[in-house]
Write a protein that holds these residues in place. Structure first.
Motif, PDB file in Angstrom:
ATOM      1  N   ASP A 136      33.742  39.820  45.896  1.00 18.26           N
ATOM      2  CA  ASP A 136      34.109  41.207  45.615  1.00 18.26           C
ATOM      3  C   ASP A 136      35.620  41.446  45.647  1.00 18.26           C
ATOM      4  O   ASP A 136      36.087  42.464  45.173  1.00 18.26           O
ATOM      5  CB  ASP A 136      33.461  42.132  46.647  1.00 18.26           C
ATOM      6  CG  ASP A 136      32.106  42.579  46.168  1.00 18.26           C
ATOM      7  OD1 ASP A 136      31.740  42.151  45.050  1.00 18.26           O
ATOM      8  OD2 ASP A 136      31.429  43.311  46.887  1.00 18.26           O
ATOM      9  N   THR A 137      36.351  40.537  46.253  1.00 17.55           N
ATOM     10  CA  THR A 137      37.782  40.778  46.411  1.00 17.55           C
ATOM     11  C   THR A 137      38.559  39.885  45.448  1.00 17.55           C
ATOM     12  O   THR A 137      37.986  39.158  44.640  1.00 17.55           O
ATOM     13  CB  THR A 137      38.217  40.482  47.846  1.00 17.55           C
ATOM     14  OG1 THR A 137      37.963  39.101  48.084  1.00 17.55           O
ATOM     15  CG2 THR A 137      37.470  41.322  48.840  1.00 17.55           C
ATOM     16  N   LEU A 138      39.843  39.956  45.541  1.00 18.16           N
ATOM     17  CA  LEU A 138      40.698  39.084  44.738  1.00 18.16           C
ATOM     18  C   LEU A 138      41.360  38.096  45.679  1.00 18.16           C
ATOM     19  O   LEU A 138      41.655  38.412  46.837  1.00 18.16           O
ATOM     20  CB  LEU A 138      41.772  39.915  44.025  1.00 18.16           C
ATOM     21  CG  LEU A 138      41.229  40.931  43.035  1.00 18.16           C
ATOM     22  CD1 LEU A 138      42.361  41.780  42.500  1.00 18.16           C
ATOM     23  CD2 LEU A 138      40.533  40.234  41.901  1.00 18.16           C
ATOM     24  N   THR A 139      41.625  36.909  45.185  1.00 21.88           N
ATOM     25  CA  THR A 139      42.261  35.912  46.039  1.00 21.88           C
ATOM     26  C   THR A 139      43.752  36.195  46.147  1.00 21.88           C
ATOM     27  O   THR A 139      44.336  36.877  45.303  1.00 21.88           O
ATOM     28  CB  THR A 139      42.078  34.515  45.447  1.00 21.88           C
ATOM     29  OG1 THR A 139      42.762  34.474  44.205  1.00 21.88           O
ATOM     30  CG2 THR A 139      40.618  34.183  45.247  1.00 21.88           C
ATOM     31  N   GLY A 140      44.353  35.671  47.193  1.00 22.69           N
ATOM     32  CA  GLY A 140      45.790  35.829  47.377  1.00 22.69           C
ATOM     33  C   GLY A 140      46.575  35.196  46.235  1.00 22.69           C
ATOM     34  O   GLY A 140      47.635  35.683  45.850  1.00 22.69           O
ATOM     35  N   TRP A 141      46.051  34.123  45.672  1.00 23.99           N
ATOM     36  CA  TRP A 141      46.716  33.485  44.530  1.00 23.99           C
ATOM     37  C   TRP A 141      46.829  34.475  43.382  1.00 23.99           C
ATOM     38  O   TRP A 141      47.863  34.564  42.725  1.00 23.99           O
ATOM     39  CB  TRP A 141      45.912  32.281  44.042  1.00 23.99           C
ATOM     40  CG  TRP A 141      45.677  31.176  45.033  1.00 23.99           C
ATOM     41  CD1 TRP A 141      44.736  31.143  46.006  1.00 23.99           C
ATOM     42  CD2 TRP A 141      46.417  29.950  45.132  1.00 23.99           C
ATOM     43  NE1 TRP A 141      44.819  29.973  46.704  1.00 23.99           N
ATOM     44  CE2 TRP A 141      45.838  29.205  46.192  1.00 23.99           C
ATOM     45  CE3 TRP A 141      47.488  29.404  44.422  1.00 23.99           C
ATOM     46  CZ2 TRP A 141      46.301  27.955  46.558  1.00 23.99           C
ATOM     47  CZ3 TRP A 141      47.940  28.146  44.774  1.00 23.99           C
ATOM     48  CH2 TRP A 141      47.361  27.436  45.847  1.00 23.99           C
ATOM     49  N   GLN A 142      45.726  35.233  43.149  1.00 19.53           N
ATOM     50  CA  GLN A 142      45.719  36.159  42.005  1.00 19.53           C
ATOM     51  C   GLN A 142      46.683  37.324  42.225  1.00 19.53           C
ATOM     52  O   GLN A 142      47.481  37.644  41.356  1.00 19.53           O
ATOM     53  CB  GLN A 142      44.302  36.716  41.797  1.00 19.53           C
ATOM     54  CG  GLN A 142      43.371  35.740  41.116  1.00 19.53           C
ATOM     55  CD  GLN A 142      41.941  36.272  41.128  1.00 19.53           C
ATOM     56  OE1 GLN A 142      41.360  36.493  42.175  1.00 19.53           O
ATOM     57  NE2 GLN A 142      41.387  36.462  39.944  1.00 19.53           N
ATOM     58  N   THR A 143      46.595  37.960  43.418  1.00 17.91           N
ATOM     59  CA  THR A 143      47.461  39.125  43.645  1.00 17.91           C
ATOM     60  C   THR A 143      48.932  38.702  43.649  1.00 17.91           C
ATOM     61  O   THR A 143      49.781  39.411  43.117  1.00 17.91           O
ATOM     62  CB  THR A 143      47.114  39.838  44.965  1.00 17.91           C
ATOM     63  OG1 THR A 143      47.048  38.859  45.984  1.00 17.91           O
ATOM     64  CG2 THR A 143      45.815  40.575  44.883  1.00 17.91           C
ATOM     65  N   ASP A 144      49.224  37.515  44.227  1.00 18.65           N
ATOM     66  CA  ASP A 144      50.614  37.057  44.230  1.00 18.65           C
ATOM     67  C   ASP A 144      51.108  36.799  42.812  1.00 18.65           C
ATOM     68  O   ASP A 144      52.220  37.201  42.435  1.00 18.65           O
ATOM     69  CB  ASP A 144      50.747  35.770  45.065  1.00 18.65           C
ATOM     70  CG  ASP A 144      50.561  36.048  46.542  1.00 18.65           C
ATOM     71  OD1 ASP A 144      50.385  37.229  46.890  1.00 18.65           O
ATOM     72  OD2 ASP A 144      50.595  35.098  47.333  1.00 18.65           O
ATOM     73  N   ALA A 145      50.253  36.114  42.024  1.00 16.48           N
ATOM     74  CA  ALA A 145      50.656  35.817  40.645  1.00 16.48           C
ATOM     75  C   ALA A 145      50.885  37.109  39.874  1.00 16.48           C
ATOM     76  O   ALA A 145      51.845  37.239  39.110  1.00 16.48           O
ATOM     77  CB  ALA A 145      49.593  34.965  39.966  1.00 16.48           C
ATOM     78  N   LEU A 146      50.008  38.106  40.111  1.00 15.69           N
ATOM     79  CA  LEU A 146      50.154  39.387  39.413  1.00 15.69           C
ATOM     80  C   LEU A 146      51.433  40.095  39.872  1.00 15.69           C
ATOM     81  O   LEU A 146      52.159  40.679  39.059  1.00 15.69           O
ATOM     82  CB  LEU A 146      48.927  40.259  39.680  1.00 15.69           C
ATOM     83  CG  LEU A 146      48.900  41.596  38.949  1.00 15.69           C
ATOM     84  CD1 LEU A 146      48.935  41.373  37.450  1.00 15.69           C
ATOM     85  CD2 LEU A 146      47.661  42.394  39.310  1.00 15.69           C
ATOM     86  N   THR A 147      51.717  40.038  41.174  1.00 14.88           N
ATOM     87  CA  THR A 147      52.942  40.663  41.684  1.00 14.88           C
ATOM     88  C   THR A 147      54.161  40.041  41.019  1.00 14.88           C
ATOM     89  O   THR A 147      55.066  40.748  40.570  1.00 14.88           O
ATOM     90  CB  THR A 147      53.028  40.485  43.204  1.00 14.88           C
ATOM     91  OG1 THR A 147      51.827  40.936  43.785  1.00 14.88           O
ATOM     92  CG2 THR A 147      54.187  41.250  43.786  1.00 14.88           C
ATOM     93  N   ARG A 148      54.176  38.681  40.951  1.00 13.32           N
ATOM     94  CA  ARG A 148      55.321  38.015  40.316  1.00 13.32           C
ATOM     95  C   ARG A 148      55.436  38.424  38.853  1.00 13.32           C
ATOM     96  O   ARG A 148      56.521  38.739  38.357  1.00 13.32           O
ATOM     97  CB  ARG A 148      55.150  36.499  40.424  1.00 13.32           C
ATOM     98  CG  ARG A 148      55.408  35.971  41.817  1.00 13.32           C
ATOM     99  CD  ARG A 148      55.499  34.468  41.801  1.00 13.32           C
ATOM    100  NE  ARG A 148      54.214  33.832  41.578  1.00 13.32           N
ATOM    101  CZ  ARG A 148      53.426  33.384  42.570  1.00 13.32           C
ATOM    102  NH1 ARG A 148      53.818  33.480  43.820  1.00 13.32           N
ATOM    103  NH2 ARG A 148      52.267  32.831  42.301  1.00 13.32           N
ATOM    104  N   LEU A 149      54.265  38.457  38.184  1.00 12.37           N
ATOM    105  CA  LEU A 149      54.261  38.788  36.757  1.00 12.37           C
ATOM    106  C   LEU A 149      54.782  40.205  36.521  1.00 12.37           C
ATOM    107  O   LEU A 149      55.637  40.437  35.665  1.00 12.37           O
ATOM    108  CB  LEU A 149      52.826  38.658  36.253  1.00 12.37           C
ATOM    109  CG  LEU A 149      52.610  38.802  34.762  1.00 12.37           C
ATOM    110  CD1 LEU A 149      53.092  37.533  34.090  1.00 12.37           C
ATOM    111  CD2 LEU A 149      51.138  39.022  34.460  1.00 12.37           C
ATOM    112  N   ARG A 150      54.269  41.151  37.323  1.00 10.74           N
ATOM    113  CA  ARG A 150      54.668  42.544  37.145  1.00 10.74           C
ATOM    114  C   ARG A 150      56.149  42.730  37.469  1.00 10.74           C
ATOM    115  O   ARG A 150      56.854  43.458  36.776  1.00 10.74           O
ATOM    116  CB  ARG A 150      53.825  43.445  38.054  1.00 10.74           C
ATOM    117  CG  ARG A 150      52.392  43.582  37.615  1.00 10.74           C
ATOM    118  CD  ARG A 150      52.295  44.099  36.226  1.00 10.74           C
ATOM    119  NE  ARG A 150      51.002  44.708  35.957  1.00 10.74           N
ATOM    120  CZ  ARG A 150      50.663  45.248  34.806  1.00 10.74           C
ATOM    121  NH1 ARG A 150      51.526  45.239  33.807  1.00 10.74           N
ATOM    122  NH2 ARG A 150      49.486  45.794  34.608  1.00 10.74           N
TER     123      ARG A 150
END
Lengths: 545, 471
Positions: B336-350
């Motif tokens: 149900d959640t997102l992994t830390g890899w995903q949120t970090d990658a999204l943060t870097r991308l944004r």
């Protein structure tokens, strides 16, 4: 069949919403249509669509600093709910009307807000991170966007706070800071289809089913008088209530071929109610029965408190009400004196702006009491600063003699040019069966070039004055509940000094010419070289020769 | 009476007259700077040096169960790409932004938990790490970044009055059960405002195409939406979805219930056959799920009824927010959640996108101002431009370990640059053409200039004649 189905659905809705009552506010939707044949052959109709958010409270402005709860609505209009939460509005009334409500002939309207043009007033709690005026501005702009109306121009030049005449309709929650009123009106704003379309979108059934399907813009805006209103109020028992109203006065005599006042839904609205709104808890159609008995009403109805009550669900086909006057070959208009004798409202008011000059004038108000008892009334003038009152010239006369004792509790907020309007609030006393006359001198301002509207020669619409009559006992103390409805006077048109708008360039040319002229002559005098030209010697030469 | 010689009068002497004339001209010349200053447009100088700071994120990956030699080999393969600066270590990571742990253990299955990746073997490690640390940006589908996003859930009945409509839904509980944990993990990136409404009449702007019956029963009709229909599905004229309360971007999630006589409604593939899918995504706008209620379905949807629909909305939300997908061979332990890899990658991308957009906006402001000569540039604009530049420089100097700070700085740069670009004061005198200026000045200047110039010419001639006479 249809009715059974609707009832079943409502039942289902009720059951499921009750089970989640802890999380979701129970919502109710009621629709109501009141028809009223008027003595002058016209028919007034008033649509009311009420949405109740049970047990909900308005947002406390103190909570504007923190994140708001998420808003989940089923029947309540989300677009309006967002505006109310965003600016923490406790009570709000917006009316957009076109035409002049004729109190003497039509009586009190079913919905009191009938002043011409746009009128917006709101009660807002004080405190919190945003000021009341900031939120008032936000509310104006949000509603202007929501209803496609020029409410943005209801700015601080038109905003007043007349608490005597505009008391809250519901209750105000007990917050730490008191509530404040903001009121503004714009008489030159007109209501039309572009305002009705967003209005209909706020209804759960739009204009596709239920009573709302009668709202046909082609017919509504052809009516002699029409106006829409959005009213939000809070009540401790009921919660937050949104009341959307549309009021019209049709003239069936005008549209009929042989001057009869018979009418039906088909003739008034060009529509019938084809299907019921599935989520309306109640759908009522009522007709105020006239005193004369010579009419025929269809379909079947039951009588309740002098109203005919129709059951929309009973008919198997499209529902419509019709009213015929079989004994009348032709509608007989009454003469105007008939109306004066039997006025339906306690007060008649006439207001005029006199004087032909563009600099000065006199505002004159005539108030007639039709009752056999003394009536007191709140009198409110909210004037844009372009008309300034000379308060010392306020005179009140009864039967030609000056009676200063008839006016009391004057509160006056003088205008600030280019910044603030005038508010004049007072209480006047009108002796039984008599007429009083109020006059005050006014001066008209000279506006800046950029302050004129695009159609400057038309003049300025001035907002209506408001009267709130109330009955008192002999000691002149207010009897709690005997307050009548607000009465709006017609708007006025003020003729202000208007410049010729090609003038700036003319002024530039003229002053340039003048400067050049002065400069030229001065410069010439200073730099001209004077030489003596002797005319005699050549003649002497000729003579000697 | 003998005539007095005019040249003997004091003010008629040539030097005095020339002095008068000269003083006029001196006065005019002295007045020119004053006139220039009072009539010119305020144009403050904008900083034009463009900071070309590459945004680089140091990333530490801690590997266990891998030999040092293999780590060296991997380090050769993973160097810098897309602004991610990878350093491999052995041991345990710290489970914070930019620090990850990879465990190679033959007894486990490929799984991700938080910032920890477990793999049975190291054969595919390089491509998996690459796609986890620097996934390709999904341009087009995702909305532009905004710190606050509104999620608007709408239950749309095409025609509830005709019967068979869905009159209510327990959307609040359904969101809490299905979406809440996802939204919590995204809270470092976005603040979410959630709202929902129900509409009972939401007509389509077109008529879906009738389909040949699918079942044995020939009388049961079916309807289909072609690809073209999907592009015009949203009937913004009749549906009240948007609202004017705030300027935050809105993501719409629409549950559409077709009218009773238009059921069942399917989405058609390119060949005109119905697909099993009931959901589709409108890029940067939101997602739509079709619901063909069975006759047994109650008119009120409970949270369990809504669960599959909310799962579809969740997928659409992730796509719309640009959350990168996990590599196909791995799976998230906490589904149900997102992994830390995903949120970090999204943060870097944004953060990178924001910085890029802010830089592009600043460049446009500078070029616009230099192109349009009479565009005013006030203090507010200059302050915003400087602030945006300051924020951009702040990213470079910020401690790169904290992703939230960098994102905040980049958002600030973007907001300030956008505010400078749309500053209303810059339009001030844009449409005041030169002809108007000439029309105002000519009547004064031309008529004053003629005698002045004529006097100079006359004096010049006289002076020359005098010199010739004396010579």
């Amino acid at each position: 069949m249809l009715s059974q189905w609707t009832r079943h659905l409502n039942h289902a809705l009720w059951l499921t919403t009750v089970s989640n009552a802890a999380l979701v506010h129970r919502e109710e939707f009621h629709e109501d249509l009141v028809l009223r044949p008027l003595p002058d052959g016209r028919v007034s109709s008033k649509f009311t669509f009420t949405t109740l958010l049970r047990d909900a409270t308005p947002r406390n402005p103190e909570s504007l600093a923190v994140e708001d709860d998420s808003q989940h609505y089923t029947l309540f209009p989300l677009a309006l709910g967002q505006v109310l939460r965003e600016y923490a509005i406790t009570e709000m009334h917006l009316t957009l009307n076109a035409g002049k409500w004729n109190y003497d002939r039509w009586g009190y309207p079913d919905e009191p807000g009938v002043g011409s043009g746009a009128e917006l007033w709101a009660w807002m709690g004080d405190g919190g991170p945003a000021t009341v005026d900031y939120r008032w501005q936000g509310l104006r702009n949000a509603l202007a966007g929501l209803f496609c109306a020029s409410l943005g121009s209801l700015d601080e030049l038109r905003t007043t706070s007349p608490t005597l005449a505009f008391e809250p309709e519901g209750t105000l929650p007990n917050w730490t800071q008191p509530h404040q009123l903001r009121h503004a009106s714009l008489p030159s704003e007109h209501v039309c289809t572009e305002n009705l379309t967003p209005f209909l979108k706020l209804l759960p059934c739009k204009s596709l089913s239920g009573v709302a399907s009668l709202l046909n813009p082609h017919r509504l805006f052809d009516a002699d008088w029409h106006g829409m209103g959005v009213h939000v109020s809070y009540d401790r028992e009921d919660g937050v209530k949104v009341r959307l109203t549309f009021q019209t006065v049709f003239d069936p005599v005008r549209t009929s071929l042989n001057n009869r006042r018979d009418w039906s839904f088909a003739s008034l609205f060009d529509r019938k109610v084809e299907q019921l709104c599935p989520v309306a808890e109640t759908s009522r159609v009522r007709l105020a029965l006239p005193e004369v008995q010579s009419y025929l009403l269809a379909p079947e109805y039951t009588i309740q408190d002098n109203y005919a009550l129709f059951d929309m669900a009973a008919s198997s086909q499209a529902f419509q009400v019709s009213m015929d006057w079989p004994q009348e070959p032709k509608f007989q208009y009454r003469t105007s004196s008939n109306y004066d004798d039997a006025s339906i409202v306690p007060l008649s008011v006439q207001r005029t702006l006199r004087g032909s000059s563009q600099a000065r004038g006199e505002l004159s108000v005539t108030v007639t009491n039709h009752e056999a008892v003394e009536i007191q009334s709140v009198y409110l003038e909210t004037m844009p600063w372009l008309l300034q009152f000379y308060l010392h010239t306020l005179r009140i006369s009864h039967n030609g003699e000056s009676r200063g004792d008839l006016i009391s509790n004057i509160s006056y907020v003088p205008p600030v040019p280019h910044a603030r309007p005038t508010t004049l609030q007072c209480i006047i006393t009108i002796p039984p069966k008599s007429t009083i006359k109020l006059t005050i001198d006014v001066s008209k301002s000279f506006l800046r070039y950029t302050e004129h509207p695009p159609d400057a020669q038309r003049g300025w619409d001035l907002p209506p004055a408001v009267f709130v009559p109330f009955k008192t006992d002999h000691n002149r103390t207010l009897l709690g509940t005997t307050r009548y409805q607000r009465i709006y006077t017609p708007t006025l048109l003020a003729d202000l000094a208007t410049p010729d708008f090609s003038m700036p360039y003319n002024v530039i040319i003229l002053s340039c010419t003048l400067i050049t002229l002065i400069f030229g002559s001065l410069f010439n005098i200073l730099t001209r070289k004077f030489v003596v030209v002797n005319m005699d010697p050549p003649r002497e030469v000729a003579e000697t020769q | 009476m003998p005539l007095k010689d005019p040249s003997s009068v004091s003010f008629q002497s040539s030097p005095t007259r020339r002095l008068v004339l000269a003083s006029y001209w001196v006065l005019i010349l002295l007045a020119v700077p004053l006139w220039w200053q009072t009539t010119s447009i305020e144009r403050l100088a904008l900083p034009t040096a463009r900071p070309a700071l590459p945004l680089r994120f140091p990333v530490d990956v801690h590997l266990s169960g891998v030999s040092l030699h293999e780590i060296d080999e991997l380090q050769q393969e993973l160097r810098i790409w897309d602004g991610v600066d990878v350093k491999l270590h052995s041991g345990e990571g710290k489970n914070e932004f930019g620090s990850y742990t990879v465990t190679i253990d033959p007894t486990t299955s490929p799984a991700i938990h938080g910032r920890r990746l477990s793999l049975p073997d190291a054969t595919n490690l390089a491509p998996i790490l690459k796609s986890l640390l620097g996934p390709p940006a999904d341009e087009g589908r995702a909305v532009g970044y905004a710190p606050r996003v509104r999620l608007a859930f709408t239950l749309l009945n095409e025609d509830a009055a005709a019967g068979g409509g869905v009159l209510g839904w327990d959307v609040r509980q359904a969101i809490e059960q299905t979406l809440a944990s996802t939204l919590t993990t995204l809270r470092t990136l976005h603040n979410f405002t959630i709202e929902s409404q129900v509409q009972f009449h939401a007509p389509l702007a077109f008529v879906p195409s009738p389909l040949p019956s699918l079942s044995e029963d020939e009388t049961a009709p079916a309807w289909g939406l072609t690809r073209e229909d999907l592009t015009v599905f949203v009937n913004s004229a009749e549906w009240t979805l948007s609202s004017s309360a705030t300027n935050d971007p809105v993501l719409n999630f629409v549950l559409f219930v077709p009218a009773a006589e238009r059921r069942p409604l399917y989405i058609l593939d390119a060949d005109g056959f119905p697909t099993p899918s009931t959901a589709f995504l409108l890029p940067q706008w939101g997602g739509i799920v079709l619901l063909n209620p069975a006759s047994s379905l109650p008119s009120h949807l409970t949270a369990p009824d809504l669960a599959p629909i909310m799962t579809a909305f969740r997928q659409q939300l992730l796509l719309l927010l640009g959350v990168p997908a996990l590599p196909a061979t791995t799976h998230n332990v906490l589904a149900d959640t997102l992994t830390g890899w995903q949120t970090d990658a999204l943060t870097r991308l944004r953060a990178r996108q924001n910085a890029q957009n802010a830089r592009a906006t600043l460049g446009s402001i500078v070029s616009l101002v230099s192109q349009i000569g009479n565009m005013p540039v006030g203090r507010g604009v200059r302050a915003d431009v400087r602030g945006a530049l300051g924020a951009l420089e702040g990213i470079a100097t910020a401690t790169a370990q904290n992703g939230v700070d960098i994102l905040k700085k980049s958002t600030e740069a973007l907001t300030l640059s956008a505010r400078a670009f749309f500053a209303p004061g810059m339009l001030g005198l844009l449409y005041f053409p030169a002809e108007h200026t000439a029309a105002v000045y000519t009547p004064l200047f031309a008529s004053v200039a003629v005698p002045l110039v004529a006097a100079v010419v006359r004096e010049g001639r006289l002076w020359r004649a005098e010199r010739r006479g004396t010579a």
